[in-house]
Write an enzyme that holds these catalytic residues in place. Sequence first.
Site, PDB file in Angstrom:
ATOM      1  N   HIS A 198      10.976   6.624   7.629  1.00  0.00           N
ATOM      2  CA  HIS A 198      11.926   6.940   6.559  1.00  0.00           C
ATOM      3  C   HIS A 198      12.507   8.335   6.686  1.00  0.00           C
ATOM      4  O   HIS A 198      13.616   8.590   6.254  1.00  0.00           O
ATOM      5  CB  HIS A 198      11.320   6.665   5.190  1.00  0.00           C
ATOM      6  CG  HIS A 198      11.405   5.215   4.899  1.00  0.00           C
ATOM      7  ND1 HIS A 198      10.422   4.327   5.258  1.00  0.00           N
ATOM      8  CD2 HIS A 198      12.430   4.478   4.422  1.00  0.00           C
ATOM      9  CE1 HIS A 198      10.825   3.121   4.972  1.00  0.00           C
ATOM     10  NE2 HIS A 198      12.030   3.178   4.453  1.00  0.00           N
ATOM     11  N   GLU A 440      11.720  -9.689   6.769  1.00  0.00           N
ATOM     12  CA  GLU A 440      11.151  -8.553   7.490  1.00  0.00           C
ATOM     13  C   GLU A 440       9.692  -8.775   7.875  1.00  0.00           C
ATOM     14  O   GLU A 440       9.046  -7.866   8.373  1.00  0.00           O
ATOM     15  CB  GLU A 440      11.315  -7.264   6.677  1.00  0.00           C
ATOM     16  CG  GLU A 440      10.782  -7.299   5.266  1.00  0.00           C
ATOM     17  CD  GLU A 440      11.031  -5.993   4.516  1.00  0.00           C
ATOM     18  OE1 GLU A 440      11.412  -4.987   5.125  1.00  0.00           O
ATOM     19  OE2 GLU A 440      10.802  -5.986   3.294  1.00  0.00           O
ATOM     20  N   ASP A 464      11.080  -3.332   9.543  1.00  0.00           N
ATOM     21  CA  ASP A 464       9.743  -3.882   9.318  1.00  0.00           C
ATOM     22  C   ASP A 464       9.500  -5.129  10.162  1.00  0.00           C
ATOM     23  O   ASP A 464       8.375  -5.372  10.590  1.00  0.00           O
ATOM     24  CB  ASP A 464       9.534  -4.193   7.832  1.00  0.00           C
ATOM     25  CG  ASP A 464       9.103  -2.940   7.086  1.00  0.00           C
ATOM     26  OD1 ASP A 464       8.226  -2.223   7.606  1.00  0.00           O
ATOM     27  OD2 ASP A 464       9.654  -2.653   6.011  1.00  0.00           O
ATOM     28  N   CYS A 511      20.278  -5.550   7.243  1.00  0.00           N
ATOM     29  CA  CYS A 511      20.314  -4.198   6.678  1.00  0.00           C
ATOM     30  C   CYS A 511      19.339  -3.265   7.404  1.00  0.00           C
ATOM     31  O   CYS A 511      19.181  -2.119   7.019  1.00  0.00           O
ATOM     32  CB  CYS A 511      20.023  -4.226   5.192  1.00  0.00           C
ATOM     33  SG  CYS A 511      18.377  -4.831   4.807  1.00  0.00           S
TER      34      CYS A 511
END
Length: 589
Positions: A198, A440, A464, A511
């Site tokens: 992140h 994911e 993920d 995404c």
Amino acid sequence: MLESENKERILRGIAASPGICIGKAYLVDREGVEVIPKYFVHASHIPQEIKRFQAAVKLAQDELRQIIEETPEDLKIHTGILETHLLLFQDKMLYGRTIEDIQQEGVNAEWALKKVVSEVKATFQGMADEYLKERVADIVHVSDRILHHLTGNHHVKIADIDKRVILVARDLSPADTSQIQLEHIKGFLTDLGGRTSHTGIIARSLGLPAVLGLSNATALIRTDDLIIVDGSAGLVIVNPTEETLVEYDERQGRYEAYRAQLSRDSHLEARTQDDTFIRVMGNIELPEEVVSVIDNGGDGVGLYRTEFQYLSRRDLPSEFELFDKYRDVVEVMAGRPVVIRTLDINGDKALQDANTHIEVNPALGLRAIRYCLKHPEMFKTQLRAILRAAAFGDVRILFPMITGMEELKEARRLLAEAALGLQREKVAHNPDIPVGIMMEVPSAVIIADQLAARCDFFSIGTNDLMQYSLAIDRGNRHVAYLWDPLHPAILRMVRRVAEVAREAGIQVAMCGEMAGEPIHVPILIGLGIPEWSMNPNAIPVVKRMVRSLAAAPCRDFIGEISGMTCAREITKLAWKTFGQALTGQPFAD
Ligand code: PEP
Ligand code: MG
């Protein structure tokens, strides 16, 4: 100072966010105290040194007590471990032995504590007993807390930094990065972290150059050192020579001119030369980033990561606070779609600092939809806020980390309950919004046909999906080299999700970070994925790439690579076939 310390040095890491910045380094030490000073204390000052140690222990204890007290009621189950830590502060093995060492060896408190902890670690190292291993980890946490107070080296609040600097940190948590003020931070470097961590994602969405996974930048760089960060090449130059500075100044200028040129046509549609339209949207973490989606020509918000509103605070946001922010985003997007993902908390985005170490394997733990279903009241607060914001525009809801039908059904049940509550209370809302799920986790891909019957769209989260199917911890720099969305297994999964969606007549989007890489554009077109969402800064270059291609050869290309077994070969072929559209130059092998 040694002369060699001022010599130009080049450090290599992971190119996490493109761009170049030049400036003074600012060290933030978030993960333990790295450099512990050692010095001898005169016999007459030993009682004072012991008092200094005891005072630091008291401060650390008070700090921990406060954390426990301020933990919201529904999270109190997690504070048991912290209560154990409180007891450890007075433990003979840690507290008693440190004092003994200060007395007997006449060393400073930090050094004595560090030595005791190393001895404890050495004693228990290699023992198979899980309980003892955990106790050692607890002792390390407790001693880190004390060390922070002894060295005065704790909790640099990133929000308080008021000079234009480049952050250098061991690691930056999402809570840290969410405090970054763009007018003060030029870029950042970390020892840990991978491209899809992140920290990397946020750097890209803020448009800040960043190099991650440098392993020892915090040991090699000092606050106020002059550094150059080349986020495109993954390089950091410490104490650059005049010559290097001039060279990078020019490169920085060229990069900015390139960005400016890209943004000039970013508002044109992403339509291939043979008329296939791709909806290119932006991922946002904070509501304010919606401006960047518009500025970069985004056709909507394809992923609103809502967890950041829950970080950097000890209480939970109220329904109104959430609704207010969601409505802002929806209104700014003025009729364009806004996909609001429900809380994807824990894993690598822990709700509170104090909880970070509770799960042995947080990526496989109580995160995302699992956490929300365990805390239905908290979840319903968010669902109500989303349904209320949906009265103001095109809102779609997205559930993260769905692994099976039960979770989807339960999440939908709570959504229906939230809508019913609003209806009874006569609060304006829209109960009829598309419901989607993140694709994911491999299990969801395998049962995609079943899940398709109960939802309106899929959104493929390659970050993920890769973590879970290729077994790559997305924040671990040691395995970052394995990160390649063109791995045949990932391509097959993406293809399957797209096909299942088409057969079931539901929408499919992507995404994950894969969508923001221009070289993946022909592949996503070829696979027939019509909606993509990415870091807003990637939108212009991706849209330009779409405009430069025709869809038919992209589909042929999928046929060509479907039998290939090696990600590197597929990447090479993609560059060979489509690289010129991207760089304007033929691909050189
Ligand atoms: C993903 O996993 O690909 C994704 C888009 O979600 P996040 O990066 O927030 O986990
Ligand atoms: Mg994810």
